[in-house]
Scaffold this active site. Structure first.
Site, PDB file in Angstrom:
ATOM      1  N   GLY A  47       0.492  -1.240   0.157  1.00  0.00           N
ATOM      2  CA  GLY A  47       0.060  -0.110   0.008  1.00  0.00           C
ATOM      3  C   GLY A  47       1.019   1.291   0.135  1.00  0.00           C
ATOM      4  N   THR A  48       2.025   1.167   0.780  1.00  0.00           N
ATOM      5  CA  THR A  48       2.944   2.384   0.850  1.00  0.00           C
ATOM      6  C   THR A  48       3.231   2.942  -0.441  1.00  0.00           C
ATOM      7  OG1 THR A  48       3.372   1.873   3.127  1.00  0.00           O
ATOM      8  CG2 THR A  48       4.659   3.476   2.169  1.00  0.00           C
ATOM      9  N   ASN A  83      -8.634   2.867   8.429  1.00  0.00           N
ATOM     10  CA  ASN A  83      -7.838   1.829   9.140  1.00  0.00           C
ATOM     11  C   ASN A  83      -7.830   1.975  10.622  1.00  0.00           C
ATOM     12  OD1 ASN A  83      -6.001   4.209   8.068  1.00  0.00           O
ATOM     13  ND2 ASN A  83      -4.540   3.350   9.660  1.00  0.00           N
ATOM     14  N   GLN A  86      -7.673  -1.245   3.161  1.00  0.00           N
ATOM     15  CA  GLN A  86      -8.356  -1.917   4.528  1.00  0.00           C
ATOM     16  C   GLN A  86      -9.716  -2.444   3.968  1.00  0.00           C
ATOM     17  OE1 GLN A  86      -7.626  -2.016   7.694  1.00  0.00           O
ATOM     18  NE2 GLN A  86      -5.737  -1.135   7.528  1.00  0.00           N
ATOM     19  N   SER A 100      -3.285  -3.900  -0.940  1.00  0.00           N
ATOM     20  CA  SER A 100      -1.922  -4.782   0.037  1.00  0.00           C
ATOM     21  C   SER A 100      -2.433  -6.055   0.333  1.00  0.00           C
ATOM     22  CB  SER A 100      -1.769  -3.809   1.230  1.00  0.00           C
ATOM     23  OG  SER A 100      -0.749  -4.434   1.851  1.00  0.00           O
ATOM     24  N   ALA A 101      -1.500  -7.121   0.339  1.00  0.00           N
ATOM     25  CA  ALA A 101      -1.855  -8.472   0.369  1.00  0.00           C
ATOM     26  C   ALA A 101      -2.045  -8.831   2.185  1.00  0.00           C
ATOM     27  CB  ALA A 101      -1.024  -9.294   0.027  1.00  0.00           C
ATOM     28  N   HIS A 102      -1.186  -8.048   2.884  1.00  0.00           N
ATOM     29  CA  HIS A 102      -0.965  -8.470   4.148  1.00  0.00           C
ATOM     30  C   HIS A 102      -2.283  -7.975   5.215  1.00  0.00           C
ATOM     31  CE1 HIS A 102       0.456  -4.758   6.310  1.00  0.00           C
ATOM     32  NE2 HIS A 102       0.657  -4.443   5.284  1.00  0.00           N
ATOM     33  N   THR A 137      12.711  -6.383 -10.199  1.00  0.00           N
ATOM     34  CA  THR A 137      12.119  -7.820 -10.593  1.00  0.00           C
ATOM     35  C   THR A 137      11.043  -8.208  -9.661  1.00  0.00           C
ATOM     36  OG1 THR A 137      14.565  -8.084 -10.866  1.00  0.00           O
ATOM     37  CG2 THR A 137      13.111 -10.133 -10.432  1.00  0.00           C
ATOM     38  N   CYS A 195       4.132   7.106  16.963  1.00  0.00           N
ATOM     39  CA  CYS A 195       4.614   7.154  18.329  1.00  0.00           C
ATOM     40  C   CYS A 195       6.086   8.036  17.643  1.00  0.00           C
ATOM     41  CB  CYS A 195       5.307   5.595  18.719  1.00  0.00           C
ATOM     42  SG  CYS A 195       5.953   5.693  20.237  1.00  0.00           S
TER      43      CYS A 195
HETATM   44  N1  PLP Z   1      -3.008   2.374   3.574  1.00  0.00           N
HETATM   45  C1  PLP Z   1      -3.610   1.915   4.505  1.00  0.00           C
HETATM   46  C2  PLP Z   1      -5.119   2.502   4.943  1.00  0.00           C
HETATM   47  C3  PLP Z   1      -3.081   0.871   5.533  1.00  0.00           C
HETATM   48  O1  PLP Z   1      -3.959   0.537   6.695  1.00  0.00           O
HETATM   49  C4  PLP Z   1      -1.789   0.437   5.394  1.00  0.00           C
HETATM   50  C5  PLP Z   1      -1.194  -0.291   6.315  1.00  0.00           C
HETATM   51  O2  PLP Z   1      -1.512  -0.465   7.513  1.00  0.00           O
HETATM   52  C6  PLP Z   1      -1.194   1.125   4.422  1.00  0.00           C
HETATM   53  C7  PLP Z   1      -1.689   2.005   3.367  1.00  0.00           C
HETATM   54  C8  PLP Z   1       0.344   0.524   3.973  1.00  0.00           C
HETATM   55  O3  PLP Z   1       0.186  -0.545   3.523  1.00  0.00           O
HETATM   56  P1  PLP Z   1       1.637  -1.571   3.331  1.00  0.00           P
HETATM   57  O4  PLP Z   1       1.910  -1.823   4.770  1.00  0.00           O
HETATM   58  O5  PLP Z   1       1.316  -2.618   2.423  1.00  0.00           O
HETATM   59  O6  PLP Z   1       2.634  -0.625   2.896  1.00  0.00           O
END
Ligand code: PLP
Length: 377
Positions: free
Chosen positions: A69-70, A148, A174, A194-196, A232, A323
């Protein structure tokens, strides 16, 4: 450990690990190579692209794989401002993830025009304020699909009808896999995934770029991902993402039911047993897996102490606040909703998954009540 932190990151399901392992062990070819091992990796990547694209109503050519996502968020904002030169102004909501807020801050520093969109007391985009804003085909709007910290679902379709010519990006990290996400219905030009958050591996995600947009790579190097993201590809991570996305889609109804009843039980138990809590998650317009609460007498409570005490009792929760230099800052999301700095600091965000049990919820509610009672003494 009772894991109630950020979405369904509980664990990577065994079946997903199984699907990924051959791409580490045996089929280790580079997908850009012409030899057989490489071609096999290419086939796996393109099959994943097809399946994930179909799940969001996109064409496979509209999806590129990223590290998460980032990266997807940074890529949209920075490429639209620089490499692709598609925008003169960015509008973004006050409740975006730091993966939007921080690149926007950097672009502002570089003299790009950026404006904040406000949310109401429920953490939902203030459409009245938005209606008064003039947008053009060089305006880029970035509003997340679901938040989130609170789980609040944002009115993206309405945003599209109010800004028919603008470019719209939504961070769907999310919402994807928790509620239906269809880019045609949402009417967006870009979307981040994002997959996680759906029991998949960390370090892999995707970016949807609507067909017809002349989008240029922000990251330069090789010609991977149709020259839109150099680097890659990782077949193992991509296949893991594919299987996680497939399972989330197939099991969405059952998972939603499980998560909704866990959240509903938690809300009832906390409401019944603690005299003063504020629910920061809107009841109807929210994801099935998130409950955010705070305490009106937050001045006497220490946000860090609440989370640390939960941890000591084996409960992993968070509050979404950053934090900074070892001290918790008030959540920017809760602050945007009008909560006081003290309350925005001493909040707890519970995020359940398909694996959360009733016993875990009962234990969590009981433990939190005891912790708050002890802190109030
Ligand atoms: N955007 C949202 C709304 C998220 O909750 C998160 C991760 O918590 C991200 C972006 C970032 O995603 P990633 O951890 O896959 O970089």
């Amino acid at each position: 450990m009772i894991y109630l932190d950020n979405s369904a990151t509980t664990h990577i399901d065994e079946s997903i690990i199984e699907a990924m392992l051959p791409w580490f062990r045996d089929n280790y070819g580079n997908a850009s190579s012409i030899y057989q091992l490489g071609r096999q990796a290419r086939v796996a990547i393109e099959s994943a692209r097809e399946e994930i694209a179909a799940l969001i109503g996109a064409h496979p050519a509209e999806l590129i794989f990223t590290s998460g996502g980032t990266e997807s968020n940074n890529t949209v904002l920075k490429s639209c401002c620089h490499e692709s030169n598609l925008t003169d102004e960015i509008l973004y909501s006050a409740i975006e993830h730091h993966a939007i807020l921080h690149p926007v801050a950097e672009l502002t520093h570089q003299n790009k025009r950026t404006s904040l969109l406000q949310v109401d007391a429920c953490g939902i985009l203030n459409l009245e304020q938005f209606e008064a804003i003039q947008t053009t085909n060089r305006t880029l709007i970035s509003v997340m699909h679901a938040n989130n910290e609170t789980g609040a679902i944002q009115p993206i379709e309405k945003l599209r009808s109010l800004a028919p010519d603008a470019l719209i990006h939504t961070d769907a990290v999310q919402s994807f896999g928790k509620i239906p996400v269809n880019i045609q219905t949402l009417g967006v030009d870009f979307a981040s995934f994002s997959a996680h958050k759906i029991h998949g591996p960390k370090g892999i995600g995707a970016l949807f770029i609507r067909k017809g947009i002349d989008f240029k790579s922000h990251q330069h190097g090789g010609g991977q991902e149709r020259n839109r993201r150099a680097g890659t590809e990782s077949p193992a991570l991509i296949v893991g993402f594919q299987v996680a996305a497939r399972q989330a889609a197939t099991e969405m109804t059952a998972r939603t039911e499980t998560m909704k009843s866990a959240i509903s039980l938690l809300r009832t138990l906390l409401n019944d047993t603690m005299d003063t809590i504020r629910l920061n998650t809107p009841l109807d317009q929210s994801l099935p897996n998130i409950l955010n609460i705070s305490f009106p007498d937050a001045e006497v409570l220490d946000g860090e102490a609440i989370l640390q005490s939960l941890d000591i009792h084996g409960i992993a929760a968070s509050n979404g606040s950053a934090c900074v230099s070892g001290s918790l800052q008030p959540s920017h999301v809760l602050s945007a909703m009008g909560l006081s700095p003290a309350e925005a600091k001493a909040a707890v965000r519970f995020s359940v998954s398909k694996d959360t049990t009733e016993e875990e919820i009962r234990q969590t509610a009981h433990t939190l009540r005891e912790i708050i009672a002890a802190l109030r003494e």
